[in-house]
Design a protein around this motif. Structure first.
Motif, PDB file in Angstrom:
ATOM      1  N   ASP A  13       0.826  -1.219   0.000  1.00 43.01           N
ATOM      2  CA  ASP A  13       0.000   0.000   0.000  1.00 43.01           C
ATOM      3  C   ASP A  13       0.857   1.265   0.000  1.00 43.01           C
ATOM      4  O   ASP A  13       0.539   2.257   0.647  1.00 43.01           O
ATOM      5  N   LEU A  14       1.922   1.254  -0.742  1.00 42.46           N
ATOM      6  CA  LEU A  14       2.835   2.389  -0.801  1.00 42.46           C
ATOM      7  C   LEU A  14       2.304   3.443  -1.779  1.00 42.46           C
ATOM      8  O   LEU A  14       2.387   3.272  -3.001  1.00 42.46           O
ATOM      9  N   ALA A  15       1.782   4.542  -1.224  1.00 47.90           N
ATOM     10  CA  ALA A  15       1.320   5.650  -2.068  1.00 47.90           C
ATOM     11  C   ALA A  15       2.424   6.665  -2.288  1.00 47.90           C
ATOM     12  O   ALA A  15       2.323   7.507  -3.191  1.00 47.90           O
ATOM     13  N   HIS A  16       3.459   6.589  -1.477  1.00 46.25           N
ATOM     14  CA  HIS A  16       4.572   7.528  -1.595  1.00 46.25           C
ATOM     15  C   HIS A  16       5.870   6.755  -1.427  1.00 46.25           C
ATOM     16  O   HIS A  16       6.034   5.976  -0.472  1.00 46.25           O
ATOM     17  N   LEU A  17       6.777   7.008  -2.355  1.00 51.02           N
ATOM     18  CA  LEU A  17       8.075   6.350  -2.305  1.00 51.02           C
ATOM     19  C   LEU A  17       9.115   7.389  -1.900  1.00 51.02           C
ATOM     20  O   LEU A  17       9.327   8.379  -2.612  1.00 51.02           O
ATOM     21  N   PRO A  18       9.755   7.230  -0.735  1.00 47.54           N
ATOM     22  CA  PRO A  18      10.727   8.228  -0.293  1.00 47.54           C
ATOM     23  C   PRO A  18      11.850   8.398  -1.312  1.00 47.54           C
ATOM     24  O   PRO A  18      12.286   7.455  -1.963  1.00 47.54           O
ATOM     25  N   LYS A  19      12.306   9.651  -1.429  1.00 48.04           N
ATOM     26  CA  LYS A  19      13.417   9.940  -2.328  1.00 48.04           C
ATOM     27  C   LYS A  19      14.692   9.300  -1.783  1.00 48.04           C
ATOM     28  O   LYS A  19      14.925   9.269  -0.577  1.00 48.04           O
ATOM     29  N   ASP A  20      15.500   8.762  -2.707  1.00 50.41           N
ATOM     30  CA  ASP A  20      16.764   8.114  -2.329  1.00 50.41           C
ATOM     31  C   ASP A  20      16.535   6.947  -1.379  1.00 50.41           C
ATOM     32  O   ASP A  20      17.329   6.699  -0.449  1.00 50.41           O
ATOM     33  N   ILE A  21      15.421   6.225  -1.582  1.00 46.55           N
ATOM     34  CA  ILE A  21      15.088   5.137  -0.662  1.00 46.55           C
ATOM     35  C   ILE A  21      16.161   4.038  -0.673  1.00 46.55           C
ATOM     36  O   ILE A  21      16.367   3.353   0.346  1.00 46.55           O
ATOM     37  N   PHE A  22      16.875   3.887  -1.797  1.00 38.62           N
ATOM     38  CA  PHE A  22      17.871   2.810  -1.886  1.00 38.62           C
ATOM     39  C   PHE A  22      19.286   3.371  -1.803  1.00 38.62           C
ATOM     40  O   PHE A  22      20.229   2.804  -2.387  1.00 38.62           O
ATOM     41  N   ARG A  23      19.429   4.437  -1.051  1.00 36.17           N
ATOM     42  CA  ARG A  23      20.761   5.003  -0.874  1.00 36.17           C
ATOM     43  C   ARG A  23      21.659   4.015  -0.111  1.00 36.17           C
ATOM     44  O   ARG A  23      21.294   3.509   0.940  1.00 36.17           O
ATOM     45  N   GLY A  24      22.820   3.746  -0.654  1.00 40.30           N
ATOM     46  CA  GLY A  24      23.764   2.785  -0.059  1.00 40.30           C
ATOM     47  C   GLY A  24      23.634   1.387  -0.606  1.00 40.30           C
ATOM     48  O   GLY A  24      24.493   0.532  -0.315  1.00 40.30           O
ATOM     49  N   ASN A  25      22.595   1.120  -1.414  1.00 43.57           N
ATOM     50  CA  ASN A  25      22.404  -0.217  -1.990  1.00 43.57           C
ATOM     51  C   ASN A  25      22.900  -0.214  -3.441  1.00 43.57           C
ATOM     52  O   ASN A  25      22.130  -0.449  -4.387  1.00 43.57           O
ATOM     53  N   GLU A  26      24.154   0.036  -3.603  1.00 38.16           N
ATOM     54  CA  GLU A  26      24.708   0.255  -4.932  1.00 38.16           C
ATOM     55  C   GLU A  26      24.786  -1.017  -5.782  1.00 38.16           C
ATOM     56  O   GLU A  26      24.985  -0.935  -6.998  1.00 38.16           O
ATOM     57  N   ARG A  27      24.613  -2.207  -5.188  1.00 34.49           N
ATOM     58  CA  ARG A  27      24.679  -3.452  -5.950  1.00 34.49           C
ATOM     59  C   ARG A  27      23.305  -3.940  -6.424  1.00 34.49           C
ATOM     60  O   ARG A  27      23.216  -5.036  -6.986  1.00 34.49           O
ATOM     61  N   ARG A  78      20.205  -4.867  -8.477  1.00 32.48           N
ATOM     62  CA  ARG A  78      19.996  -5.191  -9.881  1.00 32.48           C
ATOM     63  C   ARG A  78      18.513  -5.232 -10.252  1.00 32.48           C
ATOM     64  O   ARG A  78      18.184  -4.992 -11.411  1.00 32.48           O
ATOM     65  N   LEU A  79      17.659  -5.550  -9.239  1.00 34.14           N
ATOM     66  CA  LEU A  79      16.225  -5.661  -9.512  1.00 34.14           C
ATOM     67  C   LEU A  79      15.448  -4.986  -8.403  1.00 34.14           C
ATOM     68  O   LEU A  79      15.680  -5.249  -7.215  1.00 34.14           O
ATOM     69  N   VAL A  80      14.500  -4.130  -8.779  1.00 39.43           N
ATOM     70  CA  VAL A  80      13.582  -3.495  -7.837  1.00 39.43           C
ATOM     71  C   VAL A  80      12.168  -3.730  -8.361  1.00 39.43           C
ATOM     72  O   VAL A  80      11.848  -3.363  -9.510  1.00 39.43           O
ATOM     73  N   VAL A  81      11.334  -4.322  -7.515  1.00 40.46           N
ATOM     74  CA  VAL A  81       9.950  -4.614  -7.889  1.00 40.46           C
ATOM     75  C   VAL A  81       9.021  -3.746  -7.037  1.00 40.46           C
ATOM     76  O   VAL A  81       9.014  -3.838  -5.798  1.00 40.46           O
ATOM     77  N   LEU A  82       8.216  -2.913  -7.706  1.00 40.73           N
ATOM     78  CA  LEU A  82       7.223  -2.046  -7.034  1.00 40.73           C
ATOM     79  C   LEU A  82       5.830  -2.274  -7.618  1.00 40.73           C
ATOM     80  O   LEU A  82       4.961  -1.415  -7.549  1.00 40.73           O
ATOM     81  N   THR A  83       5.580  -3.431  -8.121  1.00 35.75           N
ATOM     82  CA  THR A  83       4.325  -3.761  -8.794  1.00 35.75           C
ATOM     83  C   THR A  83       3.131  -3.649  -7.843  1.00 35.75           C
ATOM     84  O   THR A  83       3.215  -4.022  -6.658  1.00 35.75           O
ATOM     85  N   ASN A  84       2.038  -3.137  -8.401  1.00 40.65           N
ATOM     86  CA  ASN A  84       0.744  -3.086  -7.689  1.00 40.65           C
ATOM     87  C   ASN A  84       0.808  -2.300  -6.376  1.00 40.65           C
ATOM     88  O   ASN A  84       0.325  -2.759  -5.330  1.00 40.65           O
ATOM     89  N   ASN A  85       1.373  -1.124  -6.445  1.00 45.01           N
ATOM     90  CA  ASN A  85       1.338  -0.176  -5.343  1.00 45.01           C
ATOM     91  C   ASN A  85       0.600   1.097  -5.824  1.00 45.01           C
ATOM     92  O   ASN A  85       0.710   1.465  -6.998  1.00 45.01           O
ATOM     93  N   PRO A  86      -0.099   1.762  -4.944  1.00 44.27           N
ATOM     94  CA  PRO A  86      -0.851   2.957  -5.367  1.00 44.27           C
ATOM     95  C   PRO A  86       0.029   4.198  -5.532  1.00 44.27           C
ATOM     96  O   PRO A  86      -0.313   5.291  -5.072  1.00 44.27           O
ATOM     97  N   LEU A  87       1.137   4.055  -6.201  1.00 39.04           N
ATOM     98  CA  LEU A  87       2.018   5.173  -6.474  1.00 39.04           C
ATOM     99  C   LEU A  87       1.390   6.046  -7.566  1.00 39.04           C
ATOM    100  O   LEU A  87       0.915   5.523  -8.587  1.00 39.04           O
ATOM    101  N   THR A  88       1.430   7.352  -7.402  1.00 34.46           N
ATOM    102  CA  THR A  88       0.832   8.262  -8.386  1.00 34.46           C
ATOM    103  C   THR A  88       1.859   9.056  -9.167  1.00 34.46           C
ATOM    104  O   THR A  88       1.544   9.578 -10.243  1.00 34.46           O
ATOM    105  N   ALA A  89       3.063   9.202  -8.646  1.00 35.97           N
ATOM    106  CA  ALA A  89       4.064  10.011  -9.342  1.00 35.97           C
ATOM    107  C   ALA A  89       5.457   9.575  -8.951  1.00 35.97           C
ATOM    108  O   ALA A  89       5.703   9.078  -7.844  1.00 35.97           O
ATOM    109  N   LEU A  90       6.387   9.790  -9.868  1.00 39.01           N
ATOM    110  CA  LEU A  90       7.811   9.639  -9.618  1.00 39.01           C
ATOM    111  C   LEU A  90       8.432  11.020  -9.737  1.00 39.01           C
ATOM    112  O   LEU A  90       8.314  11.673 -10.779  1.00 39.01           O
ATOM    113  N   ILE A  91       9.032  11.498  -8.645  1.00 39.57           N
ATOM    114  CA  ILE A  91       9.557  12.856  -8.599  1.00 39.57           C
ATOM    115  C   ILE A  91      10.969  12.900  -9.172  1.00 39.57           C
ATOM    116  O   ILE A  91      11.555  11.859  -9.523  1.00 39.57           O
ATOM    117  N   ALA A  92      11.518  14.098  -9.264  1.00 41.68           N
ATOM    118  CA  ALA A  92      12.883  14.263  -9.769  1.00 41.68           C
ATOM    119  C   ALA A  92      13.866  13.545  -8.854  1.00 41.68           C
ATOM    120  O   ALA A  92      13.772  13.619  -7.625  1.00 41.68           O
TER     121      ALA A  92
END
Length: 584
Positions: free
Chosen positions: A123-137, A139-153
């Motif tokens: 139920d993620l309607a908002h994805l924090p900016k730089d949420i994966f900071r420090g996870n430089e390795r 390769r795959l991020v799955v955000l399927t079927n979340n109520p996200l409305t926008a991707l910011i700069a």
């Protein structure tokens, strides 16, 4: 010696084998957490804790490399939740369907070898900016079927190894042009089944991009999508057929069947102000902001007439500009300012100025009102003619005459009601009345209107009481022959408003003893009335009386008439009255 070396070798082999077995049993026991199962899977130490009704990630061995927590009611992930329990060796993390509503920006901090993370079906309607900071390795991020409305700069930090980003089944309406720019190695992005109506080409200017999935979005095939559509069809990034939903003329058409020149946008016109204040004789400028694809033609109208066809002295100038970076809904490079300058403002230039933009896609306009300072003018009024002046004068006189007549009638009626009827006297009567009216105290006519001023009073000269509000008595002697005399006139019998009159009668000749004429129709004396309203001491109604012989006596109760007191009142002897006076 050889035997000793051989026994030493066997000793260390046994020790190491036992220690390894003990260590292996520690992570395989999953820290004795009943809802978790630990095992080897694909060469990784895996802990499967799915559907375990866990409210937080469990504390497991730090050797765990794969953690499966899907279908647990986690709801949120606090700061450094995994590093705080020692799970620093995680490579794969499955958090699908864990009812996640919020994630702290540093929830995955310190997981430096994390490769895959699955956050789908939450139920993620908002994805924090730089949420994966420090996870430089990653390769795959799955955000399927979340109520996200926008991707910011800069939605994602630099992730140099990220290959796949899955955002299908979300509610994305907009993607900022700089949202993906830190994903230089991104090869696949899935944006199916969102609410996207257009995309910008610059958003997907990624060097490693190979596959873009866009089906299932309500695409609006207008000028905003025109550039991206042409690029996407040429890039061969997708094999699926994309359909237009809007505008109505293009609804149901495939992208490849829609000509680019038909993908237009109606003009937009805006002004920086609605009212322009100018001064006569001074130049002034104003303008409008115009946007549209294809480029619309712009004209200025003054009161509905093109300025080129009017007598207005003006110049027009166009300035090309660009769309602001934050303005995601407009096509860059299709905006301009169209300014107009009035070289010499006159009073005839005040009014409505319209900026009109036209293209094959439609028409738009904006209105600016030009106002000038109000001029103060004086209007001379014409003098009225002689007939009108006479009419006014005679009308006023007529009104005054009518009001005067009404006032006179009202006063006459009022006077009839309030003024007593007048009486006529002959000359001798007037002289007699004038001689008999003596005012002994200073009083105004208003004070004489009191009832006590009309009383018939007589104060003895010998009386020591001070006289306050009284008249000096005047005695009148009327001589005549013995016999019957007529009653005195009403003027002498009734108090009148000109003073008190005291009358004494002396009869010449002698008649029968004890017999005197009835001059006052009730006795030979004049009674006094009570002076209760005056300032003098009150006395009864049987006070001093005037006898027929002209003497004054006190007729108080118990007084004797046999010893009358000698009257000290002087007697005024008048000549014999004329016959008309006697007849009274």
């Amino acid at each position: 010696m050889s035997m000793r070396v051989a026994w030493a070798r066997w000793y260390w082999v046994v020790i190491l084998t036992t220690s390894a077995a003990r260590t292996a049993s520690d992570w395989l026991d999953c820290a004795h957490i009943a809802t978790c199962k630990c095992k080897w899977s694909s060469g990784k130490k895996t802990a499967s804790c799915a559907s375990g009704d866990l409210r937080r990630p469990p504390t497991l061995s730090s050797d765990i490399q794969v953690l499966d927590l899907h279908d647990n009611p986690l709801r949120n992930l606090p700061q450094e939740v995994f590093s705080n329990i020692g799970l620093l060796n995680l490579q794969r993390l499955n958090l699908r369907a864990t009812n996640l509503r919020s994630i702290h920006p540093d929830a995955f901090l310190e997981l430096r070898i994390l490769i895959e993370v699955d956050l789908g079906d939450n139920d993620l309607a908002h994805l924090p900016k730089d949420i994966f900071r420090g996870n430089e390795r990653l390769r795959l991020v799955v955000l399927t079927n979340n109520p996200l409305t926008a991707l910011i700069a800069d939605q994602f930090p630099p992730l140099p190894h990220l290959r796949m980003l899955l955002l299908d089944g979300c509610r994305l309406r907009s993607i900022h042009t700089n949202a993906l720019r830190n994903l230089k190695s991104l090869e696949t992005i899935d944006l199916r089944r969102n609410q996207l109506t257009f995309l910008r080409l610059i958003t997907f200017s990624l060097p490693a991009l190979k596959t873009v999935s866009l089906s299932g979005n309500p695409w609006k095939c207008d000028c905003r999508l025109r550039e991206f559509k042409d690029w996407f069809l040429e890039s061969k990034l997708g094999t699926e057929d994309l359909l237009c939903v809007e505008p109505t003329a293009q609804a149901g058409n495939k992208w490849r069947n829609v000509p680019s020149e038909s993908m237009s946008c109606p003009p937009e016109v805006r002004t920086s102000t609605l009212v322009v204040r100018a001064e006569v004789g001074v130049a002034t400028s104003f303008g409008c902001w115009v946007h549209g694809v294809p480029k619309p033609t712009v004209s200025w109208l003054f009161d509905g007439i093109d300025v080129h066809n009017s007598s207005v002295d003006c110049d027009m100038e166009e300035t090309e500009t660009t769309v602001e970076e934050d303005s995601e809904e407009r096509v860059p490079g299709s905006v301009r300012w169209v300014n107009i300058t009035l070289l010499n403002v006159t009073s005839s230039a005040a009014g409505e100025w319209s900026c009109v933009a036209k293209s094959v896609a439609g028409e738009a306009r904006a209105i600016i009102s030009l106002v000038l300072p109000r001029s103060q003018t004086a209007t001379a009024r014409t003098a009225p003619g002689i007939p009108q002046l006479l009419g006014v004068v005679f009308g006023a006189l007529g009104i005054l005459a009518t009001l005067g007549f009404i006032g006179a009638v009202a006063c006459w009626h009022l006077r009839r009601r309030t003024v007593p009827p007048s009486r006529s006297f002959i000359d001798q009567e007037k002289r007699l009345i004038d001689a008999s009216v003596v005012v002994s105290c200073d009083r105004s006519i208003g004070s004489m209107a009191s009832p006590c001023d009309f009383e018939m009073t007589e104060q003895s000269l010998g009386d020591d009481q001070p006289r306050t509000c009284s008249f000096e008595p005047v005695h009148i002697t009327i001589e005549g022959t013995p016999g019957t005399f007529p009653p005195p006139p009403a003027e002498f019998a009734v108090p009148v408003p000109y003073g008190n009159i005291f009358i004494s009668v002396q009869v010449a000749g002698r008649g029968e003893p004890g017999k005197y004429p009835d001059l006052l129709s009730g006795g030979a004396t004049l009674p006094r009335r009570n002076r209760s309203c005056c300032t003098a001491p009150a006395y009864d109604n049987m006070g001093p009386r005037v006898t027929a012989t002209g003497s004054s006596t006190w007729s108080l109760p118990g007084a004797s008439s046999e010893h009358p007191e000698a009257s000290e009142t002087p007697v005024l002897t008048l000549p014999p009255p004329p016959p008309e006076f006697v007849s009274l």
